[in-house]
Design a protein around this motif. Structure first.
Motif, PDB file in Angstrom:
ATOM      1  N   LEU A  44     -16.481  18.657 -11.727  1.00 29.92           N
ATOM      2  CA  LEU A  44     -15.095  18.794 -11.310  1.00 29.92           C
ATOM      3  C   LEU A  44     -15.057  18.896  -9.795  1.00 29.92           C
ATOM      4  N   LEU A  45     -14.341  17.993  -9.172  1.00 30.72           N
ATOM      5  CA  LEU A  45     -14.094  18.050  -7.729  1.00 30.72           C
ATOM      6  C   LEU A  45     -12.748  18.748  -7.560  1.00 30.72           C
ATOM      7  N   GLN A  46     -12.729  19.848  -6.838  1.00 34.67           N
ATOM      8  CA  GLN A  46     -11.541  20.698  -6.841  1.00 34.67           C
ATOM      9  C   GLN A  46     -11.168  21.148  -5.440  1.00 34.67           C
ATOM     10  N   LEU A  47      -9.875  21.229  -5.182  1.00 37.74           N
ATOM     11  CA  LEU A  47      -9.368  21.834  -3.954  1.00 37.74           C
ATOM     12  C   LEU A  47      -8.252  22.792  -4.315  1.00 37.74           C
ATOM     13  N   SER A  48      -7.847  23.597  -3.346  1.00 36.39           N
ATOM     14  CA  SER A  48      -6.740  24.522  -3.554  1.00 36.39           C
ATOM     15  C   SER A  48      -5.928  24.629  -2.275  1.00 36.39           C
ATOM     16  N   GLY A  49      -4.695  25.064  -2.426  1.00 34.97           N
ATOM     17  CA  GLY A  49      -3.822  25.287  -1.285  1.00 34.97           C
ATOM     18  C   GLY A  49      -3.111  26.613  -1.440  1.00 34.97           C
ATOM     19  N   ARG A  50      -3.107  27.400  -0.376  1.00 36.89           N
ATOM     20  CA  ARG A  50      -2.389  28.678  -0.388  1.00 36.89           C
ATOM     21  C   ARG A  50      -1.148  28.542   0.483  1.00 36.89           C
ATOM     22  N   ASN A  51       0.001  28.520  -0.155  1.00 38.35           N
ATOM     23  CA  ASN A  51       1.286  28.355   0.542  1.00 38.35           C
ATOM     24  C   ASN A  51       1.295  27.131   1.450  1.00 38.35           C
ATOM     25  N   SER A  52       0.549  26.107   1.067  1.00 34.47           N
ATOM     26  CA  SER A  52       0.444  24.923   1.929  1.00 34.47           C
ATOM     27  C   SER A  52       0.128  23.667   1.126  1.00 34.47           C
ATOM     28  N   TYR A  53       0.247  23.733  -0.191  1.00 30.18           N
ATOM     29  CA  TYR A  53      -0.168  22.608  -1.031  1.00 30.18           C
ATOM     30  C   TYR A  53       0.658  21.368  -0.745  1.00 30.18           C
ATOM     31  N   ASP A  54      -0.024  20.244  -0.691  1.00 30.85           N
ATOM     32  CA  ASP A  54       0.594  18.929  -0.449  1.00 30.85           C
ATOM     33  C   ASP A  54      -0.042  17.969  -1.439  1.00 30.85           C
ATOM     34  N   GLN A  55       0.734  17.513  -2.405  1.00 30.28           N
ATOM     35  CA  GLN A  55       0.152  16.685  -3.462  1.00 30.28           C
ATOM     36  C   GLN A  55      -0.423  15.384  -2.924  1.00 30.28           C
ATOM     37  N   GLU A  56       0.249  14.755  -1.978  1.00 28.25           N
ATOM     38  CA  GLU A  56      -0.264  13.494  -1.444  1.00 28.25           C
ATOM     39  C   GLU A  56      -1.602  13.717  -0.738  1.00 28.25           C
ATOM     40  N   LEU A  57      -1.718  14.829  -0.008  1.00 32.87           N
ATOM     41  CA  LEU A  57      -2.982  15.158   0.656  1.00 32.87           C
ATOM     42  C   LEU A  57      -4.062  15.468  -0.372  1.00 32.87           C
ATOM     43  N   ALA A  58      -3.693  16.171  -1.432  1.00 35.62           N
ATOM     44  CA  ALA A  58      -4.654  16.499  -2.487  1.00 35.62           C
ATOM     45  C   ALA A  58      -5.197  15.241  -3.144  1.00 35.62           C
ATOM     46  N   VAL A  59      -4.317  14.317  -3.481  1.00 32.64           N
ATOM     47  CA  VAL A  59      -4.742  13.070  -4.119  1.00 32.64           C
ATOM     48  C   VAL A  59      -5.657  12.281  -3.191  1.00 32.64           C
TER      49      VAL A  59
END
Length: 248
Positions: A44-59
Motif C-alpha cells: 500500500l502506497l499511502q499519504l495523509s493530509g492534516r487540514n491540508s488535503y488536496d485530492q488532485e495532489l494526492a492522486v
C-alpha cells in the motif's frame, strides 16, 4: 495479505477518483488518508493530509510513486526521494519521497500485520534529502519534515557542527548533525563577534563549508583541497549559507 480487502474495510473508505486501485478515507475531521496499491499489488502506497488535503495532489503523488516505486527506493531503502514530479497548479513540490516501514512504523498499534506492507509517499522538495540517510537519520528527517502538511514550504537538508564562544553553546554530537536552516542562521548571528567561533554546514550533496570569526568572518569550502578562506560580511554569509542548502 489482501491489501485491497484491508483498505476497503477502513471506515468510510471509498474509491479515489482518477486513479485505479486507490482509495480515500478520513478517520477524523481534518485528517485525510489516500492510498493506492503498488503496481504488483503487494504493498500500500499511502499519504495523509492534516487540514491540508488536496485530492488532485494526492492522486498525482500516488500515481508518480506507483510508476517509479523501484527507482524511488533504489538508492536508499529507508528514505527514497525522486525528482521530476510535476504537481498540480498551485503547488511547488518537485519530488516525491518514499518512507519505509522501518522508519514510519505506521499501523504498529491498530494493525501491526499491515505495517510491513505500507510505504508512505508524500510530495516533497529535492533539496530536502541527500539519498545517503542512515536508518536513524531517516527517522529523524521523517519527524522533522511534517510531511502531512501539504501546503508546506521546503525545509532544506542540513547537517551542522558549531561552537559559539559568545554564548558558550556548541554541538553535543561528535560530527555534524541534522538540524533546521533557521538554527544555522540563528547561530551565525549569535556568534557574530565571538573570536574563535565557527560553524560547519553540509548540504544534501555532501558539500561542506566552514565559517569562522577571527576579527571578521571568513568562509571556505571545508571538504575541498582548493577551499581558500575568504572574508565575508555577516549578511552576505547568511545569504550564502542558505543558498548553498538549496543548490541543485
Amino acid at each position: 495479505m489482501d491489501i485491497r480487502a484491508v483498505v476497503t474495510g477502513f471506515r468510510d473508505a471509498e474509491p479515489l477518483s482518477g486513479l485505479p486501485d486507490s482509495w480515500h478515507w478520513s478517520p477524523a475531521p481534518g485528517i485525510d488518508f489516500a492510498g493506492a496499491l503498488s503496481a504488483d499489488g503487494k504493498r500500500l502506497l499511502q499519504l495523509s493530509g492534516r487540514n491540508s488535503y488536496d485530492q488532485e495532489l494526492a492522486v498525482s503523488t500516488l500515481r508518480f510513486a506507483r510508476e517509479h516505486e523501484d527507482t524511488l527506493f533504489s538508492s536508499n531503502s529507508f528514505l527514497g526521494a525522486l525528482g521530476g514530479f510535476e504537481p498540480p497548479a498551485g503547488h511547488r513540490f518537485d519530488a516525491v519521497v518514499g518512507i519505509a516501514p522501518e522508519v514510519h512504523r505506521f499501523y504498529r498499534v491498530e494493525n501491526p500485520d499491515l505495517t510491513p506492507h505500507v510505504r508512505l509517499t508524500f510530495p516533497a522538495y529535492s533539496c530536502e534529502f541527500s539519498g545517503e540517510e542512515t536508518l536513524d537519520e531517516a527517522i529523524t528527517r521523517y519527524r522533522m519534515l511534517r510531511l502531512n502538511h501539504l501546503g508546506r514550504e521546503p525545509l532544506p537538508f542540513l547537517k551542522m557542527r558549531y561552537a559559539n564562544t559568545r554564548t558558550r553553546g556548541k554541538s553535543t554530537n561528535p560530527g555534524r548533525g541534522l538540524t533546521e536552516p533557521a538554527r544555522l542562521v540563528e547561530e551565525l548571528r549569535l556568534m557574530d563577534g565571538g573570536t574563535g567561533s565557527f560553524v560547519e554546514f553540509e548540504n544534501r550533496h555532501g558539500d561542506v563549508w566552514r565559517a569562522e570569526w577571527h576579527g571578521s568572518w571568513f568562509v571556505a569550502e571545508w571538504n575541498s583541497q582548493n577551499g581558500t578562506p575568504r572574508q565575508i560580511e555577516i549578511d552576505e554569509l547568511v545569504e550564502f549559507a542558505t543558498a548553498r542548502l538549496r543548490d541543485r
